[in-house]
Design an enzyme around this catalytic site. Structure first.
Site, PDB file in Angstrom:
ATOM      1  CB  ILE A  17     -23.791  94.363  12.646  1.00  0.00           C
ATOM      2  CG1 ILE A  17     -25.186  94.622  12.099  1.00  0.00           C
ATOM      3  CG2 ILE A  17     -23.057  95.668  12.879  1.00  0.00           C
ATOM      4  CD1 ILE A  17     -26.047  93.394  11.978  1.00  0.00           C
ATOM      5  CB  SER A  39     -12.144  97.719  11.532  1.00  0.00           C
ATOM      6  OG  SER A  39     -12.874  97.218  12.608  1.00  0.00           O
ATOM      7  CE  LYS A  93     -29.246  97.135  18.763  1.00  0.00           C
ATOM      8  NZ  LYS A  93     -28.638  95.791  19.098  1.00  0.00           N
ATOM      9  CG  ASP A 171     -26.407  94.499  21.796  1.00  0.00           C
ATOM     10  OD1 ASP A 171     -26.085  95.624  21.377  1.00  0.00           O
ATOM     11  OD2 ASP A 171     -26.423  93.490  21.070  1.00  0.00           O
TER      12      ASP A 171
HETATM   13  P1  NAP Z   1     -18.538  93.272  16.814  1.00  0.00           P
HETATM   14  O1  NAP Z   1     -18.591  92.020  16.009  1.00  0.00           O
HETATM   15  O2  NAP Z   1     -17.813  93.251  18.106  1.00  0.00           O
HETATM   16  O3  NAP Z   1     -17.952  94.388  15.869  1.00  0.00           O
HETATM   17  C1  NAP Z   1     -17.637  95.695  16.304  1.00  0.00           C
HETATM   18  C2  NAP Z   1     -16.486  96.199  15.461  1.00  0.00           C
HETATM   19  O4  NAP Z   1     -16.184  97.530  15.831  1.00  0.00           O
HETATM   20  C3  NAP Z   1     -15.226  95.369  15.590  1.00  0.00           C
HETATM   21  O5  NAP Z   1     -14.864  94.952  14.298  1.00  0.00           O
HETATM   22  C4  NAP Z   1     -14.207  96.334  16.180  1.00  0.00           C
HETATM   23  O6  NAP Z   1     -12.911  96.285  15.649  1.00  0.00           O
HETATM   24  C5  NAP Z   1     -14.778  97.676  15.772  1.00  0.00           C
HETATM   25  N1  NAP Z   1     -14.343  98.744  16.651  1.00  0.00           N
HETATM   26  C6  NAP Z   1     -14.259  98.750  18.005  1.00  0.00           C
HETATM   27  N2  NAP Z   1     -13.841  99.956  18.442  1.00  0.00           N
HETATM   28  C7  NAP Z   1     -13.640 100.714  17.336  1.00  0.00           C
HETATM   29  C8  NAP Z   1     -13.186 102.045  17.108  1.00  0.00           C
HETATM   30  N3  NAP Z   1     -12.888 102.861  18.131  1.00  0.00           N
HETATM   31  N4  NAP Z   1     -13.099 102.487  15.838  1.00  0.00           N
HETATM   32  C9  NAP Z   1     -13.416 101.687  14.793  1.00  0.00           C
HETATM   33  N5  NAP Z   1     -13.846 100.423  14.946  1.00  0.00           N
HETATM   34  C10 NAP Z   1     -13.955  99.944  16.194  1.00  0.00           C
HETATM   35  O7  NAP Z   1     -20.006  93.784  17.138  1.00  0.00           O
HETATM   36  P2  NAP Z   1     -21.304  93.745  16.195  1.00  0.00           P
HETATM   37  O8  NAP Z   1     -22.100  92.547  16.511  1.00  0.00           O
HETATM   38  O9  NAP Z   1     -20.944  93.998  14.797  1.00  0.00           O
HETATM   39  O10 NAP Z   1     -22.103  94.966  16.834  1.00  0.00           O
HETATM   40  C11 NAP Z   1     -21.781  96.296  16.568  1.00  0.00           C
HETATM   41  C12 NAP Z   1     -23.022  97.143  16.776  1.00  0.00           C
HETATM   42  O11 NAP Z   1     -24.018  96.675  15.879  1.00  0.00           O
HETATM   43  C13 NAP Z   1     -23.606  97.020  18.191  1.00  0.00           C
HETATM   44  O12 NAP Z   1     -24.058  98.259  18.638  1.00  0.00           O
HETATM   45  C14 NAP Z   1     -24.762  96.058  18.013  1.00  0.00           C
HETATM   46  O13 NAP Z   1     -25.818  96.310  18.912  1.00  0.00           O
HETATM   47  C15 NAP Z   1     -25.194  96.375  16.598  1.00  0.00           C
HETATM   48  N6  NAP Z   1     -25.898  95.256  15.957  1.00  0.00           N
HETATM   49  C16 NAP Z   1     -25.381  93.992  15.992  1.00  0.00           C
HETATM   50  C17 NAP Z   1     -26.119  92.944  15.447  1.00  0.00           C
HETATM   51  C18 NAP Z   1     -25.607  91.531  15.418  1.00  0.00           C
HETATM   52  O14 NAP Z   1     -26.360  90.634  15.025  1.00  0.00           O
HETATM   53  N7  NAP Z   1     -24.377  91.255  15.791  1.00  0.00           N
HETATM   54  C19 NAP Z   1     -27.363  93.183  14.864  1.00  0.00           C
HETATM   55  C20 NAP Z   1     -27.821  94.487  14.783  1.00  0.00           C
HETATM   56  C21 NAP Z   1     -27.086  95.504  15.352  1.00  0.00           C
HETATM   57  P3  NAP Z   1     -11.868  95.123  15.271  1.00  0.00           P
HETATM   58  O15 NAP Z   1     -12.643  93.872  15.020  1.00  0.00           O
HETATM   59  O16 NAP Z   1     -11.223  95.612  14.024  1.00  0.00           O
HETATM   60  O17 NAP Z   1     -10.957  95.024  16.435  1.00  0.00           O
END
Ligand code: NAP
Length: 312
Positions: A17, A39, A93, A171
């Site tokens: 995101i 990150s 969120k 989610d």
């Molecule tokens: P994601 O691709 O798994 O990304 C999460 C990121 O957070 C990863 O890059 C990870 O690190 C990093 N992370 C994990 N633990 C951490 C920590 N302790 N400190 C700093 N960074 C950390 O997930 P995402 O899809 O982006 O989703 C993240 C949030 O956004 C969720 O709550 C989701 O509901 C929300 N969201 C997602 C979408 C979507 O379409 N994907 C849409 C709207 C909202 P590394 O990669 O560096 O290991």
């Protein structure tokens, strides 16, 4: 801070995101500057990236606001640290893994005098406000939510989503609840929920839920993370007079009685960032936890049904 200079922003969590929405939306807003991100391992192009928040702010102590784009399980601890440092916070969120954590973040932000945005991006979808206005002048018969997407397509490699606190199909499902709680008058109460949880997971992969508003309108929601073929993010509303409204594509498209009223491209995050800037400028916060409260209620009341193991 609010002279001619743009607000300096840092990102925590540089995953999907952050790359898809936060980085381009900040870069497109002249009132904001993306200073850096951090990150554990992701290193997207065009962002000065650090291993940790501590390293990032040591190198850029002038960062004024932080967007936390991590999975929800770690959000509370991170938000606490950022707020204690006196920085404004934009929470992705859901705002936290539990209602208690979300409430603690809100209380701390108020105590420290920083602005908090607990964001619900779907509320910024183009046809949501028009739907709210249509509903405001009608008596409703029923509301039905179909939020059905293929987890393998949209969340590859995101193990956290099926771990405790990841919320599983809630989610994406919580996005529908953020719209429902915006467009319907009265509070929404969970009456029954079937939570289908794979034997090797800690969060549901499918949910069927019956709710009722305090105005007596039944709301049925069906969430499916195993949807193949057409993906559906739709809300169907029927008035007592028999009129039918369909809000689809997550709130971008609107049809009333078969007539297309809106069919727009998704543009939620630019609106969210403009809102965040306004909140900081006016020294205020926006932190509504109703969508999270409904998910928590479903988990309290819901019947657990063991589903086949989930193998990505
Ligand atoms: P994601 O691709 O798994 O990304 C999460 C990121 O957070 C990863 O890059 C990870 O690190 C990093 N992370 C994990 N633990 C951490 C920590 N302790 N400190 C700093 N960074 C950390 O997930 P995402 O899809 O982006 O989703 C993240 C949030 O956004 C969720 O709550 C989701 O509901 C929300 N969201 C997602 C979408 C979507 O379409 N994907 C849409 C709207 C909202 P590394 O990669 O560096 O290991």
């Amino acid at each position: 801070m609010f002279g001619s200079k743009p607000l300096k922003i840092g990102l925590i969590g540089l995953g999907k995101i952050a790359v898809d929405q936060h980085i381009p939306s900040i870069n497109a807003n002249k009132k904001l500057t993306l200073v850096a991100g951090c990150s554990p391992s992701s290193r997207p192009d065009g962002v000065k990236a650090y291993n940790s928040y501590e390293e990032m702010v040591a190198a850029h102590p002038d960062i004024e606001a932080i967007a936390i784009c991590t999975p929800p399980q770690v959000r509370h601890v991170i938000a606490q640290q950022v707020i204690n440092d006196g920085r404004h916070v934009f929470l992705e969120k859901p705002p936290a893994a539990t209602l208690g954590e979300a409430m603690a973040i809100k209380a701390l932000a108020a105590q420290k005098g920083v602005s908090l945005l607990a964001s619900w991006h779907s509320r910024f979808a183009p046809a949501v406000e028009r739907t709210r206005q249509w509903i405001a002048s009608r008596k409703l018969k029923s509301v039905v939510v179909h939020w059905k997407e293929n987890v393998r397509q949209w969340h590859p490699g995101q193990k956290w989503i099926f771990e405790a606190g990841g919320m599983g199909v809630f989610d994406p499902g919580i996005n529908s609840l953020s719209i429902v709680t915006r467009i319907l008058p009265g509070a929404v109460m969970v009456k029954k929920a079937d939570l289908h949880i794979p034997g090797n997971c800690e969060a549901p992969i499918q949910v069927e839920m019956d709710m009722l508003t305090t105005n007596g309108v039944p709301v049925r929601a069906e969430y499916d993370f195993l949807q193949t073929g057409i993906q559906t993010w739709s809300i169907f509303v029927e008035s007592e007079a028999g009129e039918k409204l369909t809000l689809s594509m997550g709130g971008a498209e609107l049809e009333i009685d078969g007539q297309v009223m809106a069919k727009e491209k998704e543009a939620e995050y630019p609106g969210l960032y403009a809102h965040f800037h306004d909140l900081i400028k006016s020294k205020s916060s926006d932190a509504d936890f109703e969508p999270l409260r409904i998910v928590a209620d479903a988990m309290l009341l819901g019947k657990r049904i063991t589903a086949p193991d989930y193998i990505e």
